[in-house]
Scaffold this motif. Structure first.
Motif, mmCIF file in Angstrom:
data_model
loop_
_atom_site.group_PDB
_atom_site.id
_atom_site.type_symbol
_atom_site.label_atom_id
_atom_site.label_comp_id
_atom_site.label_asym_id
_atom_site.label_seq_id
_atom_site.Cartn_x
_atom_site.Cartn_y
_atom_site.Cartn_z
ATOM 1 N N LEU A 197 1.041 -1.336 -0.156
ATOM 2 C CA LEU A 197 0.415 -0.148 0.399
ATOM 3 C C LEU A 197 1.175 1.150 0.234
ATOM 4 O O LEU A 197 0.257 2.204 -0.329
ATOM 5 C CB LEU A 197 -0.966 0.339 1.056
ATOM 6 N N GLN A 198 2.280 1.491 -0.050
ATOM 7 C CA GLN A 198 2.897 2.217 0.481
ATOM 8 C C GLN A 198 2.781 3.038 -0.719
ATOM 9 O O GLN A 198 3.309 2.765 -1.946
ATOM 10 C CB GLN A 198 4.110 2.352 0.815
ATOM 11 N N ASP A 199 2.249 5.041 -0.726
ATOM 12 C CA ASP A 199 2.312 5.921 -1.772
ATOM 13 C C ASP A 199 1.564 5.043 -2.606
ATOM 14 O O ASP A 199 1.426 5.561 -4.169
ATOM 15 C CB ASP A 199 3.975 6.011 -2.109
ATOM 16 N N ARG A 200 0.626 4.317 -2.373
ATOM 17 C CA ARG A 200 -0.343 4.146 -3.936
ATOM 18 C C ARG A 200 -1.244 4.551 -3.415
ATOM 19 O O ARG A 200 -1.743 5.134 -2.495
ATOM 20 C CB ARG A 200 -0.706 2.129 -3.397
ATOM 21 N N ARG A 201 -1.953 4.847 -5.244
ATOM 22 C CA ARG A 201 -3.648 5.746 -4.489
ATOM 23 C C ARG A 201 -4.547 4.617 -4.805
ATOM 24 O O ARG A 201 -4.996 3.766 -5.754
ATOM 25 C CB ARG A 201 -4.395 6.344 -5.455
ATOM 26 N N ILE A 202 -5.430 4.610 -3.525
ATOM 27 C CA ILE A 202 -6.201 2.869 -3.227
ATOM 28 C C ILE A 202 -7.652 3.746 -3.770
ATOM 29 O O ILE A 202 -8.013 4.984 -3.630
ATOM 30 C CB ILE A 202 -6.498 2.618 -2.369
ATOM 31 N N LEU A 203 -8.441 2.702 -4.960
ATOM 32 C CA LEU A 203 -9.904 2.790 -4.862
ATOM 33 C C LEU A 203 -10.855 1.609 -4.298
ATOM 34 O O LEU A 203 -10.302 0.605 -4.454
ATOM 35 C CB LEU A 203 -10.203 2.449 -6.406
ATOM 36 N N LEU A 204 -11.070 2.097 -3.587
ATOM 37 C CA LEU A 204 -12.104 1.262 -2.327
ATOM 38 C C LEU A 204 -13.889 1.025 -3.358
ATOM 39 O O LEU A 204 -14.230 2.166 -3.893
ATOM 40 C CB LEU A 204 -12.454 2.052 -1.106
ATOM 41 N N VAL A 205 -13.777 -0.083 -3.206
ATOM 42 C CA VAL A 205 -14.881 -0.636 -4.480
ATOM 43 C C VAL A 205 -16.104 -1.311 -3.648
ATOM 44 O O VAL A 205 -15.491 -2.313 -1.958
ATOM 45 C CB VAL A 205 -14.996 -1.767 -4.990
ATOM 46 N N ASP A 206 -17.609 -1.265 -2.887
ATOM 47 C CA ASP A 206 -18.412 -1.977 -2.701
ATOM 48 C C ASP A 206 -19.811 -1.338 -3.288
ATOM 49 O O ASP A 206 -19.716 -0.242 -4.099
ATOM 50 C CB ASP A 206 -18.607 -1.475 -1.415
#
Length: 242
Positions: A197-206
Motif C-alpha cells: 500500500l505504501q504511496d499507492r492510490r487506492i480505489l475502495l469498492v462496495d
C-alpha cells in the motif's frame, strides 16, 4: 448461429424485471428509464448530488456543506446510480439471490461513473466480509464487482490486503453515529499489506454507500498503512433528497 438458436429457445431477459430484451445482461427500456444516474453537479468529496446547482466557480471542485462540516477519511466518492427501486432490486439479487452474473452489468455502470478515479488508481480493493459471513454467503459481492472493474479498466485488483476482523451487526436500522460506532475497529490490513500500500492510490469498492461509515472506516485503516490516497466507488448510493 448457435447463439441465435439459443436465443430463440431461451431469449435474453432484463436483469431486473425479467422482460425479454435484445441483448443478454442488460435492462429493458422501462427499468433503464427508472434508474437515476448520479450526474454532475455533485459534491466532489462525497459524490452526493446537489439539491440545487452550486454557485459557478472559476476553479476548484464543488464541495458540499456536509463534506466541509464532517470531512470523510476518503478523498472522493463516486456512485453509478441513486439507490431506488431498480438499483435496490439488482443489489439484492446479487447479494442474496446468488445472481453472480449481475456483477458484470453493474460494474460496467461503475466504470463509467468512476472513470476519473480509475485513471488515477494504483490498486482496486473491495470492502471485505467477515469470515463467517463470507462462509455463509459463499462470495463477497464487493469483490465480484471490483474484479469485473479491474478486468475492464486494467487497474490491479487486490482482495487480500484488507480484512474485516470483527463481525458487525446489520446496519440497516442504525443512525449515522451508530453506524460509525458499529464499524469502529472492524477492519485491519494483512501483515504484508503495508509494503504493497505504501504511496499507492487506492480505489475502495462496495455495492452501496449509505452514510459512508464502512468506507470511512476502511479508508482510515488504509491510510494508516501507508496509502497516499483513498477514493471510493459504489454501484448505488442512498440520497436523502434530490
Amino acid at each position: 448461429m448457435g447463439r441465435g438458436a439459443l436465443d430463440l429457445v431461451l431469449p435474453p431477459t432484463c436483469i431486473s424485471c425479467g422482460a425479454i430484451v435484445r441483448d443478454a445482461g442488460g435492462l429493458c427500456g422501462g427499468c433503464w428509464g427508472r434508474l437515476v444516474f448520479v450526474e454532475r453537479p455533485f459534491c466532489d468529496r462525497l459524490g452526493s448530488p446537489f439539491a440545487y446547482p452550486p454557485p459557478q466557480r472559476d476553479e476548484g471542485p464543488a464541495i458540499s456543506a456536509e463534506a466541509l462540516n464532517d470531512p470523510p477519511a476518503f478523498d472522493r466518492a463516486r456512485a453509478a446510480v441513486v439507490f431506488g427501486d431498480v438499483s435496490r432490486d439488482l443489489v439484492h439479487r446479487l447479494k442474496y439471490g446468488d445472481r453472480l452474473d449481475l456483477a458484470a452489468a453493474m460494474a460496467r455502470l461503475m466504470v463509467r461513473a468512476g472513470a476519473d478515479l480509475l485513471s488515477e488508481a494504483d490498486l482496486i480493493v473491495p470492502v471485505p466480509l467477515h469470515a463467517f459471513r463470507l462462509w455463509r454467503r459463499r462470495f463477497n459481492q464487493a469483490a465480484l464487482l471490483s474484479r469485473c472493474i479491474s478486468r475492464s479498466s486494467g487497474v490491479i485488483h487486490r482482495s487480500d490486503l484488507l480484512r474485516r476482523v470483527r463481525a458487525t451487526p446489520s446496519q440497516v436500522a442504525l443512525s449515522r453515529a451508530e453506524r460509525r460506532a458499529n464499524v469502529s475497529g472492524a477492519f485491519k490490513v494483512t501483515h504484508y499489506a503495508n509494503a504493497v500500500l505504501q504511496d499507492r492510490r487506492i480505489l475502495l469498492v462496495d455495492d452501496v454507500l449509505t452514510t459512508g461509515a464502512t468506507l470511512d472506516a476502511c479508508a482510515r485503516v488504509l491510510r494508516r498503512a501507508g496509502a497516499k490516497g483513498v477514493d471510493t466507488l459504489t454501484f448505488a448510493r442512498v440520497v436523502e433528497s434530490m
